[in-house]
Every structure is written in structure tokens, then in C-alpha cells.
Design a protein around this motif. Structure first.
Motif, PDB file in Angstrom:
ATOM      1  N   ALA A 164      43.589  58.642  40.211  1.00 25.18           N
ATOM      2  CA  ALA A 164      44.556  57.662  40.699  1.00 25.18           C
ATOM      3  C   ALA A 164      44.709  56.500  39.727  1.00 25.18           C
ATOM      4  O   ALA A 164      43.817  56.202  38.931  1.00 25.18           O
ATOM      5  CB  ALA A 164      44.127  57.134  42.063  1.00 25.18           C
ATOM      6  N   SER A 165      45.843  55.838  39.821  1.00 25.68           N
ATOM      7  CA  SER A 165      46.028  54.541  39.182  1.00 25.68           C
ATOM      8  C   SER A 165      45.516  53.488  40.153  1.00 25.68           C
ATOM      9  O   SER A 165      45.737  53.597  41.371  1.00 25.68           O
ATOM     10  CB  SER A 165      47.510  54.287  38.888  1.00 25.68           C
ATOM     11  N   VAL A 166      44.833  52.474  39.646  1.00 27.66           N
ATOM     12  CA  VAL A 166      44.149  51.545  40.544  1.00 27.66           C
ATOM     13  C   VAL A 166      44.407  50.101  40.146  1.00 27.66           C
ATOM     14  O   VAL A 166      44.506  49.776  38.956  1.00 27.66           O
ATOM     15  CB  VAL A 166      42.632  51.842  40.575  1.00 27.66           C
ATOM     16  N   VAL A 167      44.518  49.248  41.150  1.00 27.09           N
ATOM     17  CA  VAL A 167      44.593  47.805  40.951  1.00 27.09           C
ATOM     18  C   VAL A 167      43.321  47.194  41.516  1.00 27.09           C
ATOM     19  O   VAL A 167      42.973  47.423  42.685  1.00 27.09           O
ATOM     20  CB  VAL A 167      45.820  47.188  41.639  1.00 27.09           C
ATOM     21  N   LEU A 168      42.628  46.423  40.688  1.00 26.70           N
ATOM     22  CA  LEU A 168      41.430  45.706  41.103  1.00 26.70           C
ATOM     23  C   LEU A 168      41.841  44.295  41.493  1.00 26.70           C
ATOM     24  O   LEU A 168      42.236  43.493  40.640  1.00 26.70           O
ATOM     25  CB  LEU A 168      40.389  45.645  39.981  1.00 26.70           C
ATOM     26  N   ALA A 169      41.798  43.980  42.774  1.00 27.26           N
ATOM     27  CA  ALA A 169      42.189  42.663  43.267  1.00 27.26           C
ATOM     28  C   ALA A 169      40.946  41.885  43.658  1.00 27.26           C
ATOM     29  O   ALA A 169      40.087  42.407  44.378  1.00 27.26           O
ATOM     30  CB  ALA A 169      43.127  42.797  44.458  1.00 27.26           C
ATOM     31  N   ASP A 170      40.870  40.645  43.200  1.00 30.65           N
ATOM     32  CA  ASP A 170      39.677  39.856  43.493  1.00 30.65           C
ATOM     33  C   ASP A 170      39.963  38.391  43.232  1.00 30.65           C
ATOM     34  O   ASP A 170      40.839  38.056  42.422  1.00 30.65           O
ATOM     35  CB  ASP A 170      38.491  40.314  42.631  1.00 30.65           C
ATOM     36  N   ILE A 171      39.214  37.526  43.875  1.00 26.25           N
ATOM     37  CA  ILE A 171      39.292  36.100  43.588  1.00 26.25           C
ATOM     38  C   ILE A 171      38.561  35.781  42.287  1.00 26.25           C
ATOM     39  O   ILE A 171      38.804  34.749  41.664  1.00 26.25           O
ATOM     40  CB  ILE A 171      38.715  35.280  44.774  1.00 26.25           C
ATOM     41  N   LEU A 172      37.673  36.682  41.855  1.00 30.57           N
ATOM     42  CA  LEU A 172      36.956  36.540  40.587  1.00 30.57           C
ATOM     43  C   LEU A 172      37.828  37.128  39.477  1.00 30.57           C
ATOM     44  O   LEU A 172      37.599  38.225  38.976  1.00 30.57           O
ATOM     45  CB  LEU A 172      35.607  37.250  40.665  1.00 30.57           C
ATOM     46  N   THR A 173      38.832  36.367  39.077  1.00 31.95           N
ATOM     47  CA  THR A 173      39.888  36.874  38.205  1.00 31.95           C
ATOM     48  C   THR A 173      39.360  37.390  36.871  1.00 31.95           C
ATOM     49  O   THR A 173      39.695  38.500  36.448  1.00 31.95           O
ATOM     50  CB  THR A 173      40.926  35.769  37.945  1.00 31.95           C
ATOM     51  N   ASP A 174      38.562  36.588  36.194  1.00 32.29           N
ATOM     52  CA  ASP A 174      38.098  36.965  34.858  1.00 32.29           C
ATOM     53  C   ASP A 174      37.279  38.250  34.895  1.00 32.29           C
ATOM     54  O   ASP A 174      37.439  39.131  34.034  1.00 32.29           O
ATOM     55  CB  ASP A 174      37.269  35.834  34.239  1.00 32.29           C
ATOM     56  N   LEU A 175      36.417  38.381  35.880  1.00 30.57           N
ATOM     57  CA  LEU A 175      35.576  39.565  35.983  1.00 30.57           C
ATOM     58  C   LEU A 175      36.418  40.795  36.307  1.00 30.57           C
ATOM     59  O   LEU A 175      36.189  41.880  35.752  1.00 30.57           O
ATOM     60  CB  LEU A 175      34.505  39.349  37.052  1.00 30.57           C
ATOM     61  N   ALA A 176      37.399  40.633  37.174  1.00 31.82           N
ATOM     62  CA  ALA A 176      38.284  41.761  37.497  1.00 31.82           C
ATOM     63  C   ALA A 176      39.055  42.217  36.262  1.00 31.82           C
ATOM     64  O   ALA A 176      39.238  43.419  36.029  1.00 31.82           O
ATOM     65  CB  ALA A 176      39.250  41.367  38.609  1.00 31.82           C
ATOM     66  N   GLN A 177      39.500  41.265  35.438  1.00 31.39           N
ATOM     67  CA  GLN A 177      40.213  41.608  34.202  1.00 31.39           C
ATOM     68  C   GLN A 177      39.312  42.385  33.246  1.00 31.39           C
ATOM     69  O   GLN A 177      39.750  43.369  32.623  1.00 31.39           O
ATOM     70  CB  GLN A 177      40.727  40.331  33.530  1.00 31.39           C
ATOM     71  N   VAL A 178      38.073  41.965  33.135  1.00 35.85           N
ATOM     72  CA  VAL A 178      37.120  42.647  32.254  1.00 35.85           C
ATOM     73  C   VAL A 178      36.901  44.083  32.716  1.00 35.85           C
ATOM     74  O   VAL A 178      36.906  45.027  31.905  1.00 35.85           O
ATOM     75  CB  VAL A 178      35.781  41.880  32.217  1.00 35.85           C
ATOM     76  N   GLU A 179      36.723  44.273  34.015  1.00 39.16           N
ATOM     77  CA  GLU A 179      36.458  45.620  34.530  1.00 39.16           C
ATOM     78  C   GLU A 179      37.692  46.516  34.422  1.00 39.16           C
ATOM     79  O   GLU A 179      37.576  47.714  34.136  1.00 39.16           O
ATOM     80  CB  GLU A 179      35.975  45.544  35.978  1.00 39.16           C
ATOM     81  N   ALA A 180      38.876  45.944  34.653  1.00 39.55           N
ATOM     82  CA  ALA A 180      40.102  46.736  34.497  1.00 39.55           C
ATOM     83  C   ALA A 180      40.296  47.151  33.042  1.00 39.55           C
ATOM     84  O   ALA A 180      40.688  48.290  32.752  1.00 39.55           O
ATOM     85  CB  ALA A 180      41.307  45.936  34.988  1.00 39.55           C
ATOM     86  N   GLN A 181      39.995  46.253  32.124  1.00 41.25           N
ATOM     87  CA  GLN A 181      40.106  46.577  30.703  1.00 41.25           C
ATOM     88  C   GLN A 181      39.129  47.682  30.319  1.00 41.25           C
ATOM     89  O   GLN A 181      39.472  48.599  29.556  1.00 41.25           O
ATOM     90  CB  GLN A 181      39.840  45.328  29.856  1.00 41.25           C
TER      91      GLN A 181
END
Length: 271
Positions: free
Chosen positions: A52-69
Motif C-alpha cells: 500500500a501507499s501510506v501517509v504517516l500522520a502525527d503531531i511529531l512532524t519532524d520524526l514522521a518526515q524522517v520515517e516517511a523518507q
């Protein structure tokens, strides 16, 4: 007495990722809340590995960006969004942005929650803390589900998975706000399954037991020991142990299952 090891083992998750079929969720588009770490991140990784294609949504923006990358570097389609489940405007915007990024939506995992009422009995629990837990865990789950419902209905195979907790099943003491909020999520799951079944949307809940993730690091050793000794499978619960139930509830394998609660806790509570 069996001793508790409260350190999560990343190798167990990697072992599951290595074994997952890449077509279980092929072509599906899934939004996971609270996905920057812990259970939510484990779900996002498994969902991506399952196709699947996935969106990681979180209030911890920077960490979510790192994990998505990191997921993109591994060849998966992943995005990160900032969502504050205590803010209705943030929820509405996040849902709309996820649908835009993915070109639609087939699955929603309502994982994000807070547990900061732990350790207080019913007399010591502050009203403001009760309200905060309910705002995020209950109202946030409702509003995110409502915001995603049109896109899930349009997909023709929409699936919502709400994360409950076995604390709501056995009546965990000194955790009143959290356990009550998860009981509400279970009831919400059943009501929404009836409201949206005609739209082809399944709504199910998964209730983990005490799991070794960042959010449970505050849990006293005595509570860990209680779980370890009370389970039919006498070991610590890892995030990987919950992933299979979530993947099943998102997939076509569960297309005629809705309004159900899957207790995933090693047999501590049998539901």
C-alpha cells in the motif's frame, strides 16, 4: 517468577517485514495516525511492505518526515503529515491532504492516542486531564473517521481500524480516563460499522495488551509483571504482535467482518 524485559526488540519487526507478502494490500492507500513511532510506525512499515501507499500522520512532524523518507528510500510510497487530534481544524486539513497526496483513500488506522492519566486513581484524576484524553482519543477518532468517510466510501473497499486497548476489557485500575476512552472507541466502532456499512466501509477495532513501545516506558514494572504472568503466551508483547490483526482488518480477507473487536494480548483477556 519470569522476569520482564521492557526493551522492545526491533529485530522482531524486521523479521515480520521480511516475511510479508508484497501484494496483500497492493494498490491500497492508507492513512495511519500517530505513525511517527511505536505501534503506529510499525503499522505504517507493515502496510507499506504489504503493497500500500501510506501517509504517516502525527503531531511529531519532524520524526514522521524522517520515517516517511526512510520508507521512500526503501522503495515504498510514503508521505508525512502534521495532524493534531486535539484540533478539529487540523484533523479536517490532514484528512483532506492525505486524500490529495494518495489520490484517494482505502484505509484508515486510528492509532494516535494519549495515556497521560496513568497512575492516578479516580479521586486524583484532574478534570482537565480527563478532558484532554477524551478530546484526543475519542473525539479525535470520531472526527478523523468522519473526515475520511467520503473518500473511503468512494473507494468501494474502505476499511477503518480503530486502536482500542484491553484495559477497557479488564478494567485496569488507576488508568480511568484512558480505559474509559478506549471503551468509547469500541462502542464507536460498532455504531460506525452500522452507519457506514451501506457505503461498503468496514469498521473494526484491535485491542492490544501492554506493548513494549515508547508510550509504555512509564508503566510500572509491577504492571508489566502482571501481564507477563497472566498471559496464556507468557512473554512480553511487541509491536509486531499487533501488526497482523491490523493488516487483516485492512485487507480484502476481512471484507465481511465489521463491528468486531480483535483482542491481541497473548491471552491476558479472552474476548
Amino acid at each position: 517468577m519470569t522476569q520482564v524485559n521492557t526493551t522492545a526488540d526491533p529485530a522482531t519487526l524486521q523479521a515480520l517485514l521480511d516475511e510479508l507478502p508484497s501484494n496483500l494490500l497492493a494498490g491500497r492507500r492508507v492513512l495511519v495516525t500517530g505513525a511517527a513511532r511505536g505501534l503506529g510506525l510499525a503499522f505504517a512499515k507493515c502496510i507499506a511492505k504489504a503493497g500500500a501507499s501510506v501517509v504517516l500522520a502525527d503531531i511529531l512532524t519532524d520524526l514522521a518526515q524522517v520515517e516517511a523518507q526512510a520508507l521512500r528510500e526503501d522503495g515504498f510510497t510514503a508521505h508525512a503529515l502534521t495532524v493534531d487530534l486535539s484540533d478539529p481544524a487540523s484533523i479536517a486539513e490532514g484528512a483532506a491532504d492525505a486524500v490529495k497526496l494518495l489520490g484517494g483513500l482505502d484505509g484508515l488506522v486510528n492509532n494516535a492516542a494519549i495515556t497521560n492519566s496513568g497512575g492516578r486513581d479516580a479521586h486524583a484524576l484532574e478534570i482537565d486531564m480527563w478532558d484532554r484524553v477524551m478530546d484526543v482519543n475519542v473525539r479525535g477518532t470520531w472526527l478523523m473517521s468522519r473526515a475520511c468517510q467520503p473518500a473511503l466510501a468512494e473507494s468501494g473497499r474502505g476499511a477503518i481500524v480503530n486502536l482500542a486497548s484491553d484495559t477497557a476489557l479488564w478494567g485496569a485500575p488507576n488508568l480511568l480516563a484512558y480505559a474509559s476512552s478506549k471503551g468509547a472507541v469500541i462502542s464507536m466502532t460498532r455504531s460506525l460499522s452500522r452507519e457506514w456499512g451501506g457505503d461498503g466501509i468496514t469498521v473494526n477495532a484491535v485491542a492490544p495488551g501492554l506493548t513494549l513501545v515508547e508510550a509504555t516506558e512509564y508503566v510500572p514494572m509491577a504492571r508489566h509483571q502482571k501481564y507477563l504472568e497472566g498471559r496464556s503466551l507468557p512473554r512480553e508483547q511487541q509491536a509486531v504482535d499487533v501488526c497482523g490483526a491490523v493488516l487483516f482488518a485492512l485487507s480484502g480477507l476481512s471484507r465481511f467482518m465489521t463491528g468486531q473487536l480483535l483482542a491481541v494480548n497473548g491471552g491476558f483477556v479472552m474476548h
